[in-house]
Enzyme design. Structure first.
Site, PDB file in Angstrom:
ATOM      1  N   GLU A 173      -5.816 -25.859  31.867  1.00  0.00           N
ATOM      2  CA  GLU A 173      -5.400 -25.364  30.555  1.00  0.00           C
ATOM      3  C   GLU A 173      -5.714 -26.453  29.527  1.00  0.00           C
ATOM      4  OE1 GLU A 173      -1.699 -22.382  31.549  1.00  0.00           O
ATOM      5  OE2 GLU A 173      -1.257 -24.523  31.497  1.00  0.00           O
ATOM      6  N   ASN A 211       2.733 -21.536  33.145  1.00  0.00           N
ATOM      7  CA  ASN A 211       4.171 -21.785  33.326  1.00  0.00           C
ATOM      8  C   ASN A 211       5.036 -20.951  32.391  1.00  0.00           C
ATOM      9  OD1 ASN A 211       4.036 -23.508  35.499  1.00  0.00           O
ATOM     10  ND2 ASN A 211       3.794 -25.331  34.245  1.00  0.00           N
TER      11      ASN A 211
END
Length: 305
Positions: A173, A211
């Site tokens: 990411e 997440n």
């Protein structure tokens, strides 16, 4: 001609070709990032507090490389040996971060998930690193913007969130803050591709993409169990067979570490106390208090031999 030359110069100035990388933190994540960077031809310095830790990190990298070469060079054992040799040649270690960042293009921080400790590190390195050097954090839950603000290079600061185990997981990411320049962002995207990963981009929002979706999902599974709506075993089976997940939420919580999940949810809850997705769980808190943290302690939601 002048305009064309100016355009070419602008295009060249857009990106920084990252060749030299300094990684701070010789734990699982830092060592994994060091491995993939060195294996893809980057010059890498891995930094930690003691030679003992760094020896352990290097040994771990060697073992991991052997596993990689068994698959990658199954029919060419000699090429595998050469690959390991070449990769390790690209890697050096140091216990003095300030002395090794003076010639680096990229600093990746992979130390403890503590904002104050990270900020202190970045503040110090900011004084020693060259002007062109990009700083990045491998944090999974803390705000990149707060770290960038500890330095004078907010435009040359971003997030590079790798996933564990780094050599196996294809995702990175790439996080951009409101101050991250386009040049920095593109350089981080290019670096991620250069180390063999598939980068995705995200703004500096709690938990980024993975997440932010994964932690509330796991917490919702705990709440489902807390209410007595279903057993943890049935919830795990349901998500594996019904959603095609490789692990159920309770298996995943135990694998990640209950303390890690609690730390993340507590941090987000303090940022957004009215968000029901970020509400703490009494059961999770109780297990962490009892030091039942999952696989690493032999017991979490499940018991392990």
């Amino acid at each position: 001609v002048r305009a064309a030359a100016s355009d070419a110069a602008t295009a060249a100035a857009k990106k920084l070709l990252i060749k030299h990388v300094t990684i701070i933190g010789g734990g699982l994540m830092g060592a994994g990032i060091a491995q993939v960077a060195a294996a893809s031809g980057h010059t890498v310095v891995l930094v930690d507090q003691s030679d003992e830790i760094l020896k352990k990190s290097t040994k771990g990298i060697e073992e991991s490389l052997k596993r990689v070469t068994k698959k990658k060079f199954a029919d060419q054992p000699e090429a595998g040996v050469e690959f390991i040799k070449k990769t390790l040649k690209n890697l050096t270690t140091s216990t003095d971060a300030a002395s090794v960042v003076h010639s680096t293009d990229l600093v990746i921080e992979a130390i403890v998930e503590n904002l104050e400790v990270k900020n202190e590190l970045f503040k110090t390195l900011d004084k020693f690193a060259p002007e062109h050097t990009i700083f990045a954090s491998n944090t999974s839950s803390l705000q990149i913007t707060k770290m960038a603000n500890a330095t004078t290079r907010q435009d040359r600061f971003g997030g590079l969130h790798f996933f564990n185990p780094v050599p196996m997981m294809k995702l990175v990411e790439v996080i951009r803050t409101p101050m991250t320049s386009q040049k920095t962002f593109e350089s981080l995207m290019d670096f991620s591709k250069a180390v063999g990963k598939s980068p995705v981009s995200c703004k500096d929002t709690p938990g980024f993409i993975v997440n932010r979706l994964l932690v509330p999902y796991m917490m919702e599974a705990v709440r489902l169990f807390e209410r007595g709506d279903a057993s943890k075993e049935d919830i795990d089976v349901a998500m594996k067979l019904g959603a095609g997940y490789p692990m159920g939420p309770f298996e995943l919580l135990d694998y990640v570490g209950l303390d890690t999940s609690k730390y993340i949810i507590d941090g987000w809850h303090s940022l957004e106390p009215n968000n029901p997705l970020f509400a703490p769980s009494p059961l999770l808190n109780k297990l962490v208090e009892e030091k039942k943290l999952g696989k690493k302690t032999g017991e979490g939601f499940y018991k392990y031999k």
